[in-house]
Structures are given as C-alpha cells and as structure tokens.
Design a protein around this motif. Structure first.
Motif, PDB file in Angstrom:
ATOM      1  N   ASP A 177       0.823  -1.212   0.000  1.00  0.00           N
ATOM      2  CA  ASP A 177       0.000   0.000   0.000  1.00  0.00           C
ATOM      3  C   ASP A 177       0.859   1.264   0.000  1.00  0.00           C
TER       4      ASP A 177
ATOM      5  N   ALA B  58     -14.666  -1.582   6.318  1.00  0.00           N
ATOM      6  CA  ALA B  58     -13.657  -0.702   5.719  1.00  0.00           C
ATOM      7  C   ALA B  58     -12.297  -0.872   6.380  1.00  0.00           C
ATOM      8  N   TYR B  59     -11.289  -0.504   5.637  1.00  0.00           N
ATOM      9  CA  TYR B  59      -9.922  -0.458   6.139  1.00  0.00           C
ATOM     10  C   TYR B  59      -9.847   0.492   7.329  1.00  0.00           C
ATOM     11  N   PRO B  60      -9.006   0.288   8.324  1.00  0.00           N
ATOM     12  CA  PRO B  60      -8.132  -0.869   8.497  1.00  0.00           C
ATOM     13  C   PRO B  60      -8.735  -1.972   9.364  1.00  0.00           C
TER      14      PRO B  60
ATOM     15  N   TYR C  54     -11.087 -11.010   1.974  1.00  0.00           N
ATOM     16  CA  TYR C  54     -10.523 -10.004   2.872  1.00  0.00           C
ATOM     17  C   TYR C  54      -9.155  -9.612   2.328  1.00  0.00           C
TER      18      TYR C  54
ATOM     19  N   LEU D 249      -5.725  -7.411   2.137  1.00  0.00           N
ATOM     20  CA  LEU D 249      -4.854  -6.710   3.082  1.00  0.00           C
ATOM     21  C   LEU D 249      -4.338  -5.420   2.445  1.00  0.00           C
ATOM     22  N   THR D 250      -5.252  -4.537   2.172  1.00  0.00           N
ATOM     23  CA  THR D 250      -4.887  -3.263   1.554  1.00  0.00           C
ATOM     24  C   THR D 250      -5.928  -2.210   1.867  1.00  0.00           C
ATOM     25  N   ASN D 251      -5.502  -0.984   1.681  1.00  0.00           N
ATOM     26  CA  ASN D 251      -6.384   0.156   1.853  1.00  0.00           C
ATOM     27  C   ASN D 251      -7.091   0.492   0.543  1.00  0.00           C
ATOM     28  N   SER D 252      -6.443   0.152  -0.599  1.00  0.00           N
ATOM     29  CA  SER D 252      -7.012   0.629  -1.863  1.00  0.00           C
ATOM     30  C   SER D 252      -7.649  -0.504  -2.660  1.00  0.00           C
TER      31      SER D 252
ATOM     32  N   PRO E  37      -4.930  -5.353   9.284  1.00  0.00           N
ATOM     33  CA  PRO E  37      -5.606  -4.300   8.543  1.00  0.00           C
ATOM     34  C   PRO E  37      -5.961  -4.738   7.129  1.00  0.00           C
ATOM     35  N   GLY E  38      -7.158  -4.454   6.731  1.00  0.00           N
ATOM     36  CA  GLY E  38      -7.580  -4.829   5.387  1.00  0.00           C
ATOM     37  C   GLY E  38      -8.989  -4.368   5.100  1.00  0.00           C
ATOM     38  N   THR E  39      -9.489  -4.766   3.938  1.00  0.00           N
ATOM     39  CA  THR E  39     -10.813  -4.359   3.484  1.00  0.00           C
ATOM     40  C   THR E  39     -11.562  -5.592   2.979  1.00  0.00           C
TER      41      THR E  39
ATOM     42  N   VAL F 280     -10.260   0.255  -4.814  1.00  0.00           N
ATOM     43  CA  VAL F 280     -11.052   0.887  -5.866  1.00  0.00           C
ATOM     44  C   VAL F 280     -10.809   0.204  -7.207  1.00  0.00           C
ATOM     45  N   ARG F 281      -9.535  -0.006  -7.541  1.00  0.00           N
ATOM     46  CA  ARG F 281      -9.230  -0.583  -8.853  1.00  0.00           C
ATOM     47  C   ARG F 281      -9.677  -2.034  -8.964  1.00  0.00           C
TER      48      ARG F 281
ATOM     49  N   MET G 281     -13.427   5.377  -2.210  1.00  0.00           N
ATOM     50  CA  MET G 281     -12.563   4.627  -1.301  1.00  0.00           C
ATOM     51  C   MET G 281     -13.361   3.976  -0.169  1.00  0.00           C
TER      52      MET G 281
ATOM     53  N   PHE H 277      -0.807   4.214   3.368  1.00  0.00           N
ATOM     54  CA  PHE H 277      -0.239   5.403   2.709  1.00  0.00           C
ATOM     55  C   PHE H 277       0.438   6.354   3.704  1.00  0.00           C
TER      56      PHE H 277
ATOM     57  N   ILE I  15      -9.059 -11.096  10.844  1.00  0.00           N
ATOM     58  CA  ILE I  15      -9.726  -9.809  11.029  1.00  0.00           C
ATOM     59  C   ILE I  15      -8.977  -8.857  11.948  1.00  0.00           C
TER      60      ILE I  15
END
Lengths: 316, 225
Positions: free
Chosen positions: A84, A193-195, B190, B192-195, B142-144, B197-198, A260, A136, B139
């Motif tokens: 990230d 949602a993250y995190p 699940y 392990l990232t914040n992004s 950190p992840g989405t 969107v893509r 996001m 980030f 869980i």
C-alpha cells in the motif's frame, strides 16, 4: 474573520506513489486550486514547509523505524512495510517536511500569530503506528504535533478529532493509554472498511480509558448520522475534556462521491460538521485549531470540499 | 486444525473432594467457567461449571453482601456431588471443526480434552475456537472486505483470485457462502490493503456483481434471508 494559515508547499507533490495509486500528488493540486479559485488565498497566510528535526519525530516513532524508513527510501525501495505504501526517493524528505510544516504552524498558533490553519500535506499520517507504516502513512503527523504541543509548549490537554472515513489506528494506538490526549474518530464501521480497527467499544486502555472514543458509521449512512454523532457524542465529549488545542485529522473520503469507502456524506454535510467543530473550538480551546489533511481521493470533489473547509476556518 | 493446537493445555482442575466453595474460588480467580474433575490418576471423572455451583449455593453468595453468610454451613458440599459425571470429552487428535459441531449439537461451552487412556490433556472452550477463527479470518490484520456475487460454476473463484493477484494485493482470507440465491454464491475476500477501488472496478468489468455491504451475511441459507 479568523487569522488562518494555509500550510502548502509544492515539495509535497514530490512524493510519488506510482501509477494507479489513489494517494496522488494531484489531490493536493486539486485542493490548492479549489481554495485559490474561490478567492480565499488573499485572506490566508500561506506558509511553506520546513523539515522537522528528527528529535520531534522520535517523540512518537521508534528511532529504528525512522532509520528503516530513511534507508528504504535512499535505497530506492518501491514501497515500505506494505505494498500500500508506495514511495519514491523523495518520500522520506517530503514526510519530514509535512511534519515540520505542521510543527511550525503549531508554534504560530500557540504564540498567537494565527488562530487556526489548514495543513494541506502529503503524505498523510493517521494510519502510521509507532514502528509501522500503513495505509499510505509514514509519520503520524497529528500525533507528532500533539506530542510537540505538550513537550515544547507544555499544553496539558490536546484533542484530536478524526473524521477521515478510515479509522486512525495509528493515532489511537499511540495515545490509547494517555489521558492527556483525547482521540475521537468517526469512520466507516471496521467490519466494512480499512483498516478494521476502531470498534465502538474501544475506549482507551489503562489510564487512558475514556480518552479514546470511536463512532462507527454503517455503509450508506450520511449527513443525518454525522449530525447526530457530532451533536450527541463529539460535542459533549470535547466540552467535557476541555482541550487547549484541537487538532483535526481532515479526511474528505467520507464524501458520497469518493469511492474509497461507502459513506454518503454530502458537501454540505462536511461544511456543517467543520462549522460545528469550529464552534466547539471557540467555546473550549480559545479557537486554537490545527487541521491536517489525511485522505480524500475524489479529484472532482476535493476543490469544493477544501474551499468550504478553509471558509469554515476563516469563518467568512 | 487439530484440537491440540488450539486447546489450553494448562488446565485448572478439581477433584471430587474439592469443596464447592474452593471450586467457586478457582473459577473466579482464573476467570473461567469449567473445571474438569480428576481422580487420583488424573483421569477425567466429571466436569463442573459455574452454573452447577451457582445452582448449588444460595443466591446470596453472589450478592455484594455474600460475606455475611456463614460459609462454614456450606463447606460440606463437594464437587463430586454436583458435577456432571463422565462428561463428553474430545481427543487432542480431533479437529476444531469436530469441536465446533459438537459444541453446537451438545449446547455446551467447553470440552475437556483427554487421551485414549482418559487422562486430561487440556480443555477447549468456545473462547479458544473464537480465537482460532479470529486468526483464521485474519480480522485483526488491517484490510478491506469485499462481497462478490458469483454464479455457481467452475472457475469463478480463479477469476477473482487472478484479478486480486494482478492488482498485487495480498489476500487475508476467502470465505464462500454457498447458498446465497438460487445458483449463486457469495464470495467474501478479505484484502490486506487500503485501496480496493481498482480491484472493485476490475471485478465489475469481469461481470461480477459487488454485494451491497448492508446485505452481507454469514447466515444466509436456502429459503432463508
């Protein structure tokens, strides 16, 4: 009208995150242009950044961590601690500038030169932990600022209000046992949602119990929910804590158009929330407020959100 | 996923002669709810729970003024008279899936773990199983989480995993809900990232439907919403 500072420096654009990364330099350009195009620059004191001395960074982050970050950057590593956190050779220096710029702003607010300020910095900070870069974020900008206010200026009580759509896990972890820093975060529910931290039952540990507070927002919720949380949770909590300075972790990613996350806050909802925080600041902290940019990724919405935000700070 | 990997092997136990008052103190001190009961050869002969003890002692013991009761009047009560004899036990070589299904079926909170000689090796409780699943689902990292609606046919999961891999995202866990709608499954990844969107866009482009987070569920069954 308030005496408001704007921390902005083109060197913040030199932190490159590579192709396809949402935390882009263009975010900051959009923010700056939004403020400029509304004619607000003439009311603002625009202040460039200066690098933070490492000693202040190390009041929050482990020395080894700072060394590791610097080395990774100098070695040309493409990311740090997680894919990230994409970076470039300038990232470390830019991160020092972000923190240093905020500390300079803190000086100017405490000594009365400014009432408040918006620090439009990159990289963001609230996910960064003592010894770990995340989401980030490399240095926890607001945490270093809070620690600086306490150490350098002997401010006893600092409140950090974090309305980025993601929980500020780093800020919470750094101050969870500290009753002198009150951390309030409102963010999308961690199961969505993250995190994945910042549960409503997390309220600090040991001596810090009661000095961390999390409001979780379900996907699809928006203005009404935030209004109720700000009036019934944030407001009373800040009034009770009586901070001498308020730091705001400003994230524009709860906006309905920001993909996001899944929260539906409107532009007007954001403006209302910031006006309300300003009223709280005037009531308890003599108006001393430092807003620090965290997330917000919708390039089409950032100009209006930033301009509204600065207008709230200026109170015009 | 064997019981021996997830059980507590340091077990607080009683014997049939232990007084109920001492057993109660053990439960309180160690903040546990089950005491295996052993004979002199360390063989499991029973189990006693906080509920058994509560039922045996006057309610006043559990009130703030419990101290005023004369404890000596109750010292003759022993674990042997109130325990469940020959309780259901499980082997260290059984699996945590065994334990989950058994616990659900028997409606108990914990199983003593015994070897083939009946000697106590540990105890596994709902709490241990929860911990195992918290780790398994990842869980605490950190992840989405994403929920993806998937047609029930071969190769769907591969497409999803490929899309995630192409985005250079590391996957914390994958959960498949097999009965979402007729011929449809729900896949929960699940990441392990914040992004995301893509990767979300990529999945939509591949023809997958992303589930509204407010509809996510671990409990959806056929003909049951």
């Amino acid at each position: 009208m308030k005496r408001t500072g704007l921390l902005y420096d083109e060197r913040f654009l030199k932190h490159h995150t590579g192709a396809n990364h949402p935390e882009l330099p263009e975010r900051l350009t959009a923010i700056y242009n939004g403020i400029r195009d509304r004619g607000l620059l003439e009311h603002l004191q625009v202040i460039p950044a200066q690098a933070a001395p490492r000693m202040w960074i190390e009041t929050v982050h482990d020395r080894d961590y700072v060394d590791r970050f610097e080395a990774a950057c100098r070695d040309g590593q493409p990311s740090f601690d997680s894919p990230d956190n994409q970076m470039c050779a300038d990232t470390y220096d830019v991160a020092l500038l972000a923190v240093g710029g905020i500390l300079d702003i803190a000086d100017r607010i405490v000594n009365g030169e400014l009432d408040n300020a918006f620090c439009a910095v990159r990289p963001p900070g609230h996910h960064a932990e003592k010894a770990k870069a995340m989401g980030f974020c490399y240095f926890n900008n607001v945490a270093v600022a809070a620690s600086y206010l306490q150490t350098q200026w002997l401010i006893e009580r600092v409140a950090i209000i974090d309305f980025d759509v993601h929980h500020g896990n780093g800020t919470q972890a750094i101050f969870e046992d500290d009753p002198t820093v009150f951390y309030y975060s409102i963010h999308e529910h961690p199961s969505f949602a993250y995190p994945g931290t910042g549960r409503a039952f997390d309220n600090g540990v040991q001596r810090g119990t009661g000095y961390t507070r999390n409001t979780t927002v379900l996907p699809g919720q928006g203005d009404d929910f935030y209004r109720e949380a700000v009036e019934n949770e944030l407001g009373p909590a800040i009034t009770h804590f009586r901070p001498q300075v308020i730091i705001v972790s400003t994230g524009f990613d709860a906006h309905v158009d920001d993909d996001m996350a899944d929260i539906s806050l409107s532009t007007a909802g954001y403006a209302w929330m910031m006006d309300e925080i300003m009223r709280l600041g005037d009531r308890v902290a003599d108006g001393k407020l430092i807003s620090v940019l965290e997330g917000g990724y919708c390039l089409e919405r950032l100009p209006e959100l930033a301009a509204d935000h600065v207008q709230s700070l200026l109170q015009i | 996923m064997f019981i021996r990997k997830s059980m507590q092997s340091k077990v607080i136990a009683a014997n049939p002669q232990t007084t109920l008052l001492d057993a109660r103190a053990l439960l309180n001190t160690h903040r546990i709810r089950h005491l295996p009961v052993l004979d002199e050869d360390d063989r499991l002969v029973g189990i006693i729970t906080d509920r058994d003890i509560r039922s045996a002692l006057p309610a006043a013991f559990y009130k703030a003024n419990g101290e005023s009761l004369n404890e000596d009047d109750y010292r003759h009560l022993t674990v042997g008279d109130f325990m469940t004899r020959d309780p259901m036990a499980i082997s260290p070589e059984d699996t945590i899936q065994d334990a989950l299904l058994q616990i659900q079926k028997m409606r108990v909170g914990a199983f003593p773990v015994v070897d083939h000689d009946g000697r106590l090796k540990g105890i596994i409780s709902v709490r241990d199983l929860l911990r195992a699943f918290i780790n398994g689902l990842g869980i605490e990292e950190p992840g989405t989480l994403l929920g993806i609606l998937v047609e029930e046919k071969v190769g769907q999961l591969k497409k999803i995993v490929d899309a995630i891999t192409e985005e250079n995202i590391s996957c914390g866990s994958i959960l498949v809900q097999r009965h979402w709608e007729k011929n449809m499954r729900a896949v929960f990844v699940y990441l392990l990232t914040n992004s995301v969107v893509r990767v979300k866009r990529k999945l939509t482009d591949l023809g997958f439907e992303l589930l509204d987070p407010m509809d996510w569920s671990m409990e959806r069954r056929p003909h049951h919403d």
